[in-house]
Design a protein around this motif. Structure first.
Motif, PDB file in Angstrom:
ATOM      1  N   LYS A  27      61.895  37.268  42.639  1.00 42.60           N
ATOM      2  CA  LYS A  27      62.380  37.013  41.247  1.00 42.60           C
ATOM      3  C   LYS A  27      61.863  35.439  40.564  1.00 42.60           C
ATOM      4  O   LYS A  27      61.794  35.553  39.356  1.00 42.60           O
ATOM      5  CB  LYS A  27      63.925  36.923  41.159  1.00 42.60           C
ATOM      6  N   HIS A  28      61.856  34.660  41.222  1.00 41.03           N
ATOM      7  CA  HIS A  28      61.143  33.218  41.032  1.00 41.03           C
ATOM      8  C   HIS A  28      59.433  33.209  41.107  1.00 41.03           C
ATOM      9  O   HIS A  28      59.198  34.084  41.799  1.00 41.03           O
ATOM     10  CB  HIS A  28      61.928  32.168  41.798  1.00 41.03           C
ATOM     11  N   ARG A  29      59.029  32.251  40.595  1.00 39.33           N
ATOM     12  CA  ARG A  29      57.622  32.278  40.815  1.00 39.33           C
ATOM     13  C   ARG A  29      57.023  32.243  42.376  1.00 39.33           C
ATOM     14  O   ARG A  29      57.728  31.573  43.191  1.00 39.33           O
ATOM     15  CB  ARG A  29      57.049  30.903  40.317  1.00 39.33           C
ATOM     16  N   SER A  30      56.150  33.120  42.384  1.00 43.17           N
ATOM     17  CA  SER A  30      55.417  33.503  43.621  1.00 43.17           C
ATOM     18  C   SER A  30      54.644  32.055  44.121  1.00 43.17           C
ATOM     19  O   SER A  30      54.411  31.131  43.316  1.00 43.17           O
ATOM     20  CB  SER A  30      54.728  34.633  43.673  1.00 43.17           C
ATOM     21  N   ASP A  31      54.212  32.365  45.331  1.00 37.21           N
ATOM     22  CA  ASP A  31      53.132  31.301  45.631  1.00 37.21           C
ATOM     23  C   ASP A  31      51.804  31.311  44.956  1.00 37.21           C
ATOM     24  O   ASP A  31      51.655  32.431  44.232  1.00 37.21           O
ATOM     25  CB  ASP A  31      52.989  31.496  47.341  1.00 37.21           C
ATOM     26  N   GLU A  32      51.118  30.514  44.889  1.00 39.99           N
ATOM     27  CA  GLU A  32      49.573  30.757  44.032  1.00 39.99           C
ATOM     28  C   GLU A  32      48.668  31.831  44.692  1.00 39.99           C
ATOM     29  O   GLU A  32      48.800  31.950  45.879  1.00 39.99           O
ATOM     30  CB  GLU A  32      48.776  29.314  43.903  1.00 39.99           C
ATOM     31  N   GLU A  33      48.289  32.610  43.720  1.00 36.74           N
ATOM     32  CA  GLU A  33      47.390  33.625  44.151  1.00 36.74           C
ATOM     33  C   GLU A  33      46.148  33.605  43.352  1.00 36.74           C
ATOM     34  O   GLU A  33      46.070  32.696  42.381  1.00 36.74           O
ATOM     35  CB  GLU A  33      47.697  34.979  43.929  1.00 36.74           C
ATOM     36  N   TYR A  34      44.994  34.308  43.745  1.00 32.40           N
ATOM     37  CA  TYR A  34      43.773  34.111  42.949  1.00 32.40           C
ATOM     38  C   TYR A  34      42.835  35.120  43.482  1.00 32.40           C
ATOM     39  O   TYR A  34      43.351  35.954  44.408  1.00 32.40           O
ATOM     40  CB  TYR A  34      42.977  32.710  42.948  1.00 32.40           C
ATOM     41  N   VAL A  35      42.014  35.710  42.577  1.00 31.43           N
ATOM     42  CA  VAL A  35      41.026  36.493  42.656  1.00 31.43           C
ATOM     43  C   VAL A  35      39.622  35.967  42.667  1.00 31.43           C
ATOM     44  O   VAL A  35      39.398  35.346  42.024  1.00 31.43           O
ATOM     45  CB  VAL A  35      41.136  37.874  41.811  1.00 31.43           C
ATOM     46  N   ALA A  36      38.821  36.476  43.413  1.00 37.65           N
ATOM     47  CA  ALA A  36      37.321  36.032  43.662  1.00 37.65           C
ATOM     48  C   ALA A  36      36.671  36.558  42.372  1.00 37.65           C
ATOM     49  O   ALA A  36      35.445  36.110  42.123  1.00 37.65           O
ATOM     50  CB  ALA A  36      36.907  36.629  44.992  1.00 37.65           C
ATOM     51  N   ALA A  37      36.896  37.589  41.661  1.00 37.19           N
ATOM     52  CA  ALA A  37      36.115  38.255  40.529  1.00 37.19           C
ATOM     53  C   ALA A  37      37.110  38.562  39.467  1.00 37.19           C
ATOM     54  O   ALA A  37      38.468  38.993  39.807  1.00 37.19           O
ATOM     55  CB  ALA A  37      35.463  39.562  40.896  1.00 37.19           C
ATOM     56  N   THR A  38      36.766  38.330  38.294  1.00 33.89           N
ATOM     57  CA  THR A  38      37.863  38.302  37.099  1.00 33.89           C
ATOM     58  C   THR A  38      38.084  39.866  37.018  1.00 33.89           C
ATOM     59  O   THR A  38      37.345  40.932  37.115  1.00 33.89           O
ATOM     60  CB  THR A  38      37.113  37.990  35.897  1.00 33.89           C
ATOM     61  N   HIS A  39      39.416  40.215  36.844  1.00 36.99           N
ATOM     62  CA  HIS A  39      40.128  41.674  36.798  1.00 36.99           C
ATOM     63  C   HIS A  39      40.785  41.520  35.124  1.00 36.99           C
ATOM     64  O   HIS A  39      41.229  40.802  34.977  1.00 36.99           O
ATOM     65  CB  HIS A  39      41.107  41.819  37.851  1.00 36.99           C
ATOM     66  N   VAL A  65      46.177  42.209  30.930  1.00 37.22           N
ATOM     67  CA  VAL A  65      46.254  40.883  31.624  1.00 37.22           C
ATOM     68  C   VAL A  65      45.057  40.482  31.956  1.00 37.22           C
ATOM     69  O   VAL A  65      44.607  41.464  32.938  1.00 37.22           O
ATOM     70  CB  VAL A  65      47.583  40.876  32.534  1.00 37.22           C
ATOM     71  N   ILE A  66      44.507  39.472  31.968  1.00 42.14           N
ATOM     72  CA  ILE A  66      43.206  38.771  32.439  1.00 42.14           C
ATOM     73  C   ILE A  66      43.443  37.949  33.595  1.00 42.14           C
ATOM     74  O   ILE A  66      44.152  36.841  33.417  1.00 42.14           O
ATOM     75  CB  ILE A  66      42.425  38.198  31.434  1.00 42.14           C
ATOM     76  N   LEU A  67      42.960  38.415  34.774  1.00 41.95           N
ATOM     77  CA  LEU A  67      43.017  37.314  35.846  1.00 41.95           C
ATOM     78  C   LEU A  67      41.609  36.774  36.093  1.00 41.95           C
ATOM     79  O   LEU A  67      40.748  37.562  36.386  1.00 41.95           O
ATOM     80  CB  LEU A  67      43.226  37.952  37.210  1.00 41.95           C
ATOM     81  N   ASN A  68      41.301  35.693  35.905  1.00 42.02           N
ATOM     82  CA  ASN A  68      40.130  35.021  35.790  1.00 42.02           C
ATOM     83  C   ASN A  68      39.652  34.463  37.261  1.00 42.02           C
ATOM     84  O   ASN A  68      40.294  34.214  37.914  1.00 42.02           O
ATOM     85  CB  ASN A  68      40.088  33.808  35.092  1.00 42.02           C
ATOM     86  N   GLU A  69      38.391  34.796  37.726  1.00 37.10           N
ATOM     87  CA  GLU A  69      37.964  34.455  38.849  1.00 37.10           C
ATOM     88  C   GLU A  69      38.354  33.029  39.335  1.00 37.10           C
ATOM     89  O   GLU A  69      38.336  32.071  38.506  1.00 37.10           O
ATOM     90  CB  GLU A  69      36.498  34.415  38.826  1.00 37.10           C
ATOM     91  N   ASN A  70      38.937  32.903  40.449  1.00 35.89           N
ATOM     92  CA  ASN A  70      39.155  31.564  41.121  1.00 35.89           C
ATOM     93  C   ASN A  70      40.150  30.723  40.390  1.00 35.89           C
ATOM     94  O   ASN A  70      40.126  29.421  40.456  1.00 35.89           O
ATOM     95  CB  ASN A  70      37.962  30.737  41.328  1.00 35.89           C
ATOM     96  N   GLU A  71      41.082  31.483  39.483  1.00 30.40           N
ATOM     97  CA  GLU A  71      41.930  30.542  38.723  1.00 30.40           C
ATOM     98  C   GLU A  71      43.363  31.080  39.296  1.00 30.40           C
ATOM     99  O   GLU A  71      43.848  32.178  39.261  1.00 30.40           O
ATOM    100  CB  GLU A  71      41.955  31.100  37.200  1.00 30.40           C
ATOM    101  N   PRO A  72      44.057  29.952  39.674  1.00 32.05           N
ATOM    102  CA  PRO A  72      45.146  30.187  40.319  1.00 32.05           C
ATOM    103  C   PRO A  72      46.419  30.875  39.287  1.00 32.05           C
ATOM    104  O   PRO A  72      46.307  29.998  38.441  1.00 32.05           O
ATOM    105  CB  PRO A  72      45.529  28.644  40.934  1.00 32.05           C
TER     106      PRO A  72
END
Length: 276
Positions: A27-39, A65-72
């Motif tokens: 429910k609260h903010r998760s730990d930091e995640e990231y993707v190796a390539a933009t999704h 939603v845009i998940l940028n590569e290596n962006e926490p």
């Protein structure tokens, strides 16, 4: 036990497509995640909040939603039930070819200067057809790759997407209205109901929502309901019951709205998806 399940639907040199379902236990903010390539992530069920630094995005079916590569980033779930998304990645070269240059952080890097874009009904229908086709196994690789590229092109198209407008504070108010609607998608809300929960007047809410989102509040709500229908129509469901669950007064009301948005009736969509 992992909080999410990621199922690969397509893995080729051109594109990868994943069906990701999250239980929504955080429910609260998760730990930091990231993707190796933009999704590019297309939510088709539920809602979550995507956090990048100070910026927050309400991730739901009207947004890519845009998940940028290596962006926490972090995620949180304001409601029980979690979410489900179609997550798509492609090569840097393809993404740079499809993306408008002013959407990018730099012209030679596949990373964006925004975390989301509002998408139109045609984009939602493309995402649903891709997911249903891959899950049901009747779509070959070439067709799936072509549809994936068309989906990315449409989501990033300057005529078919809309970047949020307005200040940080105004965006926060609009996001609160989105969460109010998401809390009960089938409820027949009034402007007074929503405005009271957001803490503004109905007049200000309608003006602000259109300024920030680029479409009226009622249209946004309709598009959210129809997007939920696109998901549910991948199953054998009673169409009248589905219409009433989503807040429509009757099946004919639902069918007319669906056809105006997607160019075919719910039954025709199911037949194309080989559900019936």
């Amino acid at each position: 036990m992992a909080d999410f399940d990621a199922r690969p639907l397509l893995m080729t040199e051109t594109a990868s497509v994943w069906d990701v379902a999250c239980r929504g236990a955080c429910k609260h903010r998760s730990d930091e995640e990231y993707v190796a390539a933009t999704h590019l992530v297309f939510t088709y069920r539920g809602v979550y909040v995507h956090h990048v630094g100070r910026a927050e995005t309400v991730a739901e079916a009207n947004q890519a939603v845009i998940l940028n590569e290596n962006e926490p980033y972090r995620v949180s779930h304001p409601f029980e039930g979690g979410d489900a998304c179609l997550s798509i990645a492609t090569s840097t070269a393809i993404l740079l070819e499809l993306a408008p240059e002013h959407y990018l952080l730099t012209k030679d890097r596949a990373a964006f200067n925004r975390s989301r874009l509002r998408v139109d009904t045609h984009t939602q229908a493309l995402a649903a057809r891709l997911r249903h086709g891959l899950r049901r196994g009747f779509m070959n690789a070439i067709e799936a790759e072509s549809l994936t590229l068309a989906l990315i092109r449409r989501a990033l198209g300057e005529r078919t997407s809309h970047a949020p407008g307005g200040s940080y504070g105004r965006q926060k108010l609009v996001d609160r209205a989105k969460l109010v609607l998401a809390s009960d998608l089938g409820r027949r809300w009034t402007l007074a109901d929503i405005a009271a929960l957001v803490g503004v007047s109905p007049v200000y809410l309608t003006q602000l929502f259109r300024q920030v989102e680029g479409l009226p509040l009622y249209r946004y709500q309709l598009q959210r309901r129809l997007a939920r229908a696109l998901d549910r129509l991948g199953e054998r469901v009673d169409l009248t019951e589905l219409a009433l669950d989503l807040g429509f007064s009757s099946y004919s009301h639902f069918s007319d709205a669906f056809k105006r948005s997607y160019g075919q009736t719910p039954l025709q969509f199911q037949r194309d998806a080989r559900v019936r």
